[in-house]
Design a protein around this motif. Structure first.
Motif, PDB file in Angstrom:
ATOM      1  N   PHE A 132      -7.061   6.461  -0.362  1.00 41.68           N
ATOM      2  CA  PHE A 132      -6.524   6.033   0.929  1.00 41.68           C
ATOM      3  C   PHE A 132      -7.042   6.870   2.103  1.00 41.68           C
ATOM      4  CE2 PHE A 132      -3.206   4.105  -1.820  1.00 41.68           C
ATOM      5  CZ  PHE A 132      -3.298   2.811  -1.348  1.00 41.68           C
ATOM      6  N   THR A 133      -7.610   8.014   1.820  1.00 37.77           N
ATOM      7  CA  THR A 133      -8.091   8.850   2.922  1.00 37.77           C
ATOM      8  C   THR A 133      -9.587   9.083   2.903  1.00 37.77           C
ATOM      9  OG1 THR A 133      -7.690  10.887   1.650  1.00 37.77           O
ATOM     10  CG2 THR A 133      -5.880  10.083   3.047  1.00 37.77           C
TER      11      THR A 133
ATOM     12  N   ARG B 113     -13.363   0.873   1.576  1.00 35.14           N
ATOM     13  CA  ARG B 113     -12.991   1.271   2.939  1.00 35.14           C
ATOM     14  C   ARG B 113     -12.780   0.059   3.839  1.00 35.14           C
ATOM     15  NH1 ARG B 113     -16.963   5.331   1.907  1.00 35.14           N
ATOM     16  NH2 ARG B 113     -18.534   4.156   3.076  1.00 35.14           N
TER      17      ARG B 113
ATOM     18  N   MET C  69       0.814  -1.205   0.000  1.00 31.23           N
ATOM     19  CA  MET C  69       0.000   0.000   0.000  1.00 31.23           C
ATOM     20  C   MET C  69       0.856   1.267   0.000  1.00 31.23           C
ATOM     21  SD  MET C  69      -3.053  -1.140  -0.207  1.00 31.23           S
ATOM     22  CE  MET C  69      -2.706  -2.780  -0.864  1.00 31.23           C
TER      23      MET C  69
ATOM     24  N   LEU D  69      -9.329  -1.499   2.957  1.00 29.39           N
ATOM     25  CA  LEU D  69      -8.211  -0.701   3.435  1.00 29.39           C
ATOM     26  C   LEU D  69      -8.100  -0.760   4.953  1.00 29.39           C
ATOM     27  CD1 LEU D  69      -8.538   2.363   1.055  1.00 29.39           C
ATOM     28  CD2 LEU D  69      -6.784   0.598   1.016  1.00 29.39           C
ATOM     29  N   GLN D  70      -9.215  -0.837   5.625  1.00 25.96           N
ATOM     30  CA  GLN D  70      -9.176  -0.972   7.081  1.00 25.96           C
ATOM     31  C   GLN D  70      -8.548  -2.315   7.474  1.00 25.96           C
ATOM     32  OE1 GLN D  70      -9.853   1.306   9.373  1.00 25.96           O
ATOM     33  NE2 GLN D  70      -9.219  -0.129  10.985  1.00 25.96           N
TER      34      GLN D  70
ATOM     35  N   ARG E 285       0.469   4.231  -2.638  1.00 24.82           N
ATOM     36  CA  ARG E 285       0.212   5.594  -2.174  1.00 24.82           C
ATOM     37  C   ARG E 285       1.228   6.592  -2.744  1.00 24.82           C
ATOM     38  NH1 ARG E 285      -2.256   7.566   2.648  1.00 24.82           N
ATOM     39  NH2 ARG E 285      -2.410   5.420   3.419  1.00 24.82           N
TER      40      ARG E 285
ATOM     41  N   ARG F   5      -4.728  -2.317   7.158  1.00 28.15           N
ATOM     42  CA  ARG F   5      -4.042  -1.439   8.119  1.00 28.15           C
ATOM     43  C   ARG F   5      -3.907  -2.093   9.486  1.00 28.15           C
ATOM     44  NH1 ARG F   5      -7.833   2.857   6.293  1.00 28.15           N
ATOM     45  NH2 ARG F   5      -6.844   3.978   4.573  1.00 28.15           N
ATOM     46  N   THR F   6      -4.770  -3.090   9.774  1.00 25.83           N
ATOM     47  CA  THR F   6      -4.795  -3.693  11.100  1.00 25.83           C
ATOM     48  C   THR F   6      -3.992  -4.970  11.128  1.00 25.83           C
ATOM     49  OG1 THR F   6      -6.851  -4.825  10.549  1.00 25.83           O
ATOM     50  CG2 THR F   6      -7.016  -2.697  11.650  1.00 25.83           C
TER      51      THR F   6
END
Length: 253
Positions: A236-237, A245, A208, A248-249, A212, A252-253
């Motif tokens: 991404f934001t 979403r 990612m 992407l969540q 980005r 990130r975890t």
């Protein structure tokens, strides 16, 4: 002039839609990253562009030339094989696995295709291969065997090998997925260098950070379809689609 354009391309196995009406255009000098969960159809889409995967329906253009126009698995474009082959040679590809010839040196691996396919004189191909290996930071490994290299080094050789055919667009199919984490950076550095030099690139990736930083646009795919396309700063934001979403969540975890 667009470098790659697909119009509603689809591929299915029985009732499973691997690709479902995927339309995408990649412009000259653009870097487009495709992200999404496993099984989304990302690699199949990439492989369909150079005929490693056959599509059931839809159109594929390379440099605005219609190469494939399929309906019910039948290609309706009648092009001489030599003409179609020449267009497909404009598309270089780097795979997840390096697929180097173990019985040939690094230099021989890079110069093989130009000599065998494009009939480039051996000495000319040797000089070009040396320049490309220097470009990817492996000038000191030209006489090494693939088994003597790390995974990151082998992937950089694979990139040099693809570049040796002087493609106008480079396809990358998760080029760092087979690497140990500490080797990923050296491959991404080479890819960033290509992007900075203006190479048109279509990249399937789980990195990612690379998407980005390097992409002009990011494509999110799921269930064989494009769900969302946006510049990286937006996707991404402030992604618009709930599925985007959610994905992407999860990464990130």
């Amino acid at each position: 002039m667009s470098m790659v354009k697909t119009v509603e391309i689809s591929q299915a196995y029985v009732s499973l839609h691997v690709l479902n009406q995927v339309s995408l255009t990649v412009e000259q000098r653009e870097v487009v990253c495709i992200i999404g969960p496993s099984g989304a159809g990302k690699s199949t889409y990439l492989r369909s562009l150079n005929r490693l995967e056959k599509i059931d329906s839809g159109k594929i253009y390379i440099e605005d030339k219609l190469l494939f126009d399929c309906e019910n698995g039948v290609d309706r474009v009648k092009l001489p094989a030599k003409e179609r082959g020449a267009s497909l040679l404009e598309v270089g590809m780097v795979f997840q696995r390096f697929n180097l010839f173990p019985h040939k040196t690094v230099l021989e691996n890079v110069m093989l295709s130009p000599v065998q396919v494009k009939k480039v004189p051996v000495e000319q191909a040797r000089v070009k291969a040396g320049e490309l290996l220097d470009r990817v930071g492996l000038a000191d490994k030209i006489d090494a065997w693939p088994s003597q290299l790390s995974g990151g080094q082998q992937q950089r050789v694979a990139i040099a090998r693809a570049l040796a055919m002087e493609p106008k667009i480079m396809l990358f199919d998760e080029p760092t997925s087979a690497l140990d984490p500490e080797l990923v950076g050296e491959v991404l550095a080479v890819m960033n260098g290509l992007a900075d030099a203006g190479m048109t690139m279509l990249v399937v990736t789980h990195e990612m950070g690379f998407a980005r930083d390097a992409a002009d646009r990011v494509v999110f795919m799921a269930d064989g379809a494009i769900v969302e396309i946006a510049p990286p700063e937006k996707i991404f934001t402030n992604a618009e689609n709930d599925r985007t979403r959610q994905f992407l969540q999860s990464v990130r975890t």
